[in-house]
Design an enzyme around this catalytic site. Sequence first.
Site, PDB file in Angstrom:
ATOM      1  N   ASP A   1       0.651   2.918  -5.087  1.00  0.00           N
ATOM      2  CA  ASP A   1       0.043   1.262  -5.888  1.00  0.00           C
ATOM      3  C   ASP A   1      -1.247   1.807  -5.850  1.00  0.00           C
ATOM      4  O   ASP A   1      -1.708   2.951  -5.585  1.00  0.00           O
ATOM      5  CB  ASP A   1      -0.269   0.583  -4.181  1.00  0.00           C
ATOM      6  CG  ASP A   1      -1.074  -0.954  -4.433  1.00  0.00           C
ATOM      7  OD1 ASP A   1      -0.846  -0.938  -6.248  1.00  0.00           O
ATOM      8  OD2 ASP A   1      -0.927  -1.804  -4.538  1.00  0.00           O
TER       9      ASP A   1
ATOM     10  N   HIS B   1      -3.628  -2.701   2.352  1.00  0.00           N
ATOM     11  CA  HIS B   1      -2.284  -2.878   2.316  1.00  0.00           C
ATOM     12  C   HIS B   1      -1.692  -3.187   3.637  1.00  0.00           C
ATOM     13  O   HIS B   1      -2.181  -2.472   4.512  1.00  0.00           O
ATOM     14  CB  HIS B   1      -0.801  -1.793   1.741  1.00  0.00           C
ATOM     15  CG  HIS B   1      -1.351  -1.768   1.093  1.00  0.00           C
ATOM     16  ND1 HIS B   1      -0.117  -0.863   0.336  1.00  0.00           N
ATOM     17  CD2 HIS B   1      -1.457  -1.921  -0.507  1.00  0.00           C
ATOM     18  CE1 HIS B   1      -0.600  -1.092  -0.784  1.00  0.00           C
ATOM     19  NE2 HIS B   1      -1.516  -1.727  -1.497  1.00  0.00           N
TER      20      HIS B   1
ATOM     21  N   SER C   1      -3.856   2.562   1.700  1.00  0.00           N
ATOM     22  CA  SER C   1      -2.998   2.275   2.516  1.00  0.00           C
ATOM     23  C   SER C   1      -2.719   2.845   3.247  1.00  0.00           C
ATOM     24  O   SER C   1      -3.672   3.173   4.705  1.00  0.00           O
ATOM     25  CB  SER C   1      -1.931   2.510   1.434  1.00  0.00           C
ATOM     26  OG  SER C   1      -0.442   1.505   1.667  1.00  0.00           O
TER      27      SER C   1
END
Lengths: 270, 194
Positions: B138, B45, B18
């Site tokens: 995540d 992401h 991310s």
Amino acid sequence: MIATENLENLLLEISIRYGYDFTQYSRASLQRRVASFVAKERIHNFAELRHRIMNDGHYFTLFVEEVTVNVTEMFRDANFYKALRSTVLPVLATYPFIRIWHAGCSTGEEVYSMAILLKEAGLLQKSLLYATDINQTVVEKARSGLFSMQTMQQNSENYIKAGGQGEFSAYYSANYNLARFDESLSSRMVFSTHNLVSDASFNEFQLILCRNVLIYFDKDLQNKVLETMDKSLDSLGFLALGSKESIRFSPIDKQYIQIDNKEKIWRKTI
Amino acid sequence: MAQNDLNKVPQLIIIGGSSGSLEATFAILSVLKPSFELPIVLILHRNNVADNGLVNLLSMKTHLQVKEADEKDQIEPGWLYIAPPDYHLLLETDGSISLDASEKVHYSRPSIDVSFETAAVAYGKDLYAILLSGANADGAQGLARIKENGGTVIVQDPKEAFVPYMPEKAMELITVDYVLDAANIAALLNELTS
Ligand SMILES: C[S@@+](CC[C@H](N)C(=O)[O-])C[C@H]1O[C@@H](n2cnc3c(N)ncnc32)[C@H](O)[C@@H]1O
């Protein structure tokens, strides 16, 4: 997670008992959905899952609601709607009557988006939008014309990005938590359940949208559904798919040209 | 730390990241040896921007062929697949890719957990998973599933990670196989194929 073999057997039994055939759905996604159903329903083991689904039709309906992915929004993919507006609507405008099919309409956001587009192009009065989905609950929701106010901000932004010409909030009236969309839009819509796996084509359309549905199917089922679409499409009609879907590997590909090299819109050439 | 047997060659490398993970991704990819041919799936992401920019950027950093994954893509050696924006990328047991537009997970679509969890099932021990920098939880759950299924899990050293939260979250949840900086992750990958 349900053992692969158990899942396969369950899908077969469901198909025989209820006539809903999920055996050609992509497995990884289906496994995830079934696992989340099992967790939500606090089911302890496979035997319990099987027993409840096979012996209770209402429970099966819940199961269908969970395994089908119903995530949607208005004007999803702004550029797609721009392409519809600039390339497809001018052609549709030349017809005396316009029939559009939204296959896999979910809760109806796509259908309302289309109706708004048609209204702004002055075509809504001569259009009929047929909207179908396998999941009865989402079809009823779509028919109600009620949407959560919480989603209106996002919908409104999408509308503007998609080249909306008016004031988005003029299309609905807010009532506490709900946005009730204008009857001038819903009066041109026909909702019904329809299963793309087993039900035949039911009309002739000038435009069919089947967006973000084929990604859940295996290749054979995709081809079968694309053939149903092809049969349901007038000559020179348009077929619109989701942004990651294509007809490129299907036999119908030969009779279609992609009208826009970025957006997934094809036109039948015969 | 490294209890895993280095002799076994995985069939797939999967990388999740991310915020701050792009630099680490570049650092890893740019030093992979020309002989490195294992397929890589990359879940980053992004802010929903459907640009080809990332494909082009990554192509400049690696000898692997880079593409944004399409549904039903069959995973091939020598390729790097990037999860497309606004879809979850799922790994199937037949070695193909599925896409899915279901609910966001950890506010993210693509979600790293979704890809990791399906990869765990599809690849079992034949999988190396790498979790990079990020400000999101995540990936941790997905790494746990990979571990359970016999795969090898690697996190970027939180000391090096631009945002250490994501690798730290994973280290809280499970005992990872390796904690390495980007250069050593690349070295480890290079060893796999030598
Ligand atoms: C992700 S939604 C797509 C909604 C909308 N078209 C969009 O792109 O935003 C997929 C829909 O396909 C429906 N669906 C799944 N299998 C189907 C089938 N066999 N026949 C008809 N609809 C189906 C699901 O119930 C779900 O509502």
